[in-house]
Design a protein around this motif. Sequence first.
Motif, PDB file in Angstrom:
ATOM      1  N   LYS A  85      -0.113   1.214  -3.081  1.00  0.00           N
ATOM      2  CA  LYS A  85      -1.372   0.753  -2.505  1.00  0.00           C
ATOM      3  C   LYS A  85      -1.800  -0.605  -3.051  1.00  0.00           C
ATOM      4  N   THR A  86      -1.162  -1.067  -4.106  1.00  0.00           N
ATOM      5  CA  THR A  86      -1.498  -2.367  -4.690  1.00  0.00           C
ATOM      6  C   THR A  86      -0.675  -3.509  -4.097  1.00  0.00           C
ATOM      7  N   MET A  87       0.188  -3.232  -3.129  1.00  0.00           N
ATOM      8  CA  MET A  87       1.081  -4.252  -2.566  1.00  0.00           C
ATOM      9  C   MET A  87       0.371  -5.073  -1.489  1.00  0.00           C
ATOM     10  N   GLY A  88       0.659  -6.366  -1.495  1.00  0.00           N
ATOM     11  CA  GLY A  88       0.121  -7.266  -0.480  1.00  0.00           C
ATOM     12  C   GLY A  88       0.879  -7.138   0.830  1.00  0.00           C
ATOM     13  N   THR A  89       0.239  -7.506   1.909  1.00  0.00           N
ATOM     14  CA  THR A  89       0.840  -7.394   3.235  1.00  0.00           C
ATOM     15  C   THR A  89       2.046  -8.322   3.392  1.00  0.00           C
ATOM     16  N   GLY A  90       1.961  -9.544   2.853  1.00  0.00           N
ATOM     17  CA  GLY A  90       3.083 -10.484   2.953  1.00  0.00           C
ATOM     18  C   GLY A  90       4.335  -9.960   2.275  1.00  0.00           C
TER      19      GLY A  90
END
Length: 145
Positions: A85-90
């Motif tokens: 859940k801490t991952m960025g969309t890019g």
Amino acid sequence: MFPQSSTSHNGVLSPTIPPKRKAIPSANPKKAAQLRQVELMKMRHRAQPGDPRDKDKHVAVDQKLHLKVYIEEQEGDERFFWFRKTMGTGKALDLLASQMGVSSDTVPLYLVKVPISGSEDRITLQNDKLLVEQVEDGMQVALSR
């Protein structure tokens, strides 16, 4: 009555297997929520990590975001992934492109949130925000050009 059997080319009887039925969305909101929970549980069971480095690590279920992903130009090829859940969309977009074998060299790729019902518009996700801020657990997204 028993299901019909078909005869194969060598004369041996083989039973015909009826096709799987897809769950029909219910008009009852309580039943629809229950069907969504069952689908989410199935997705969690089949999902693979979006980040290959997370393969051997234990990540708690409440820290995972599960997505159904497909490539917009290719119908029928959908896969299930989970991300922290801490991952960025890019970063998630780059990982999905490499996992699904899509190159972004010539034309840029986008992640598009696909609504469950056909009445809502498709929304292109912003790469500079966290993935969890833009999609919910169990949603469907598409790799688009």
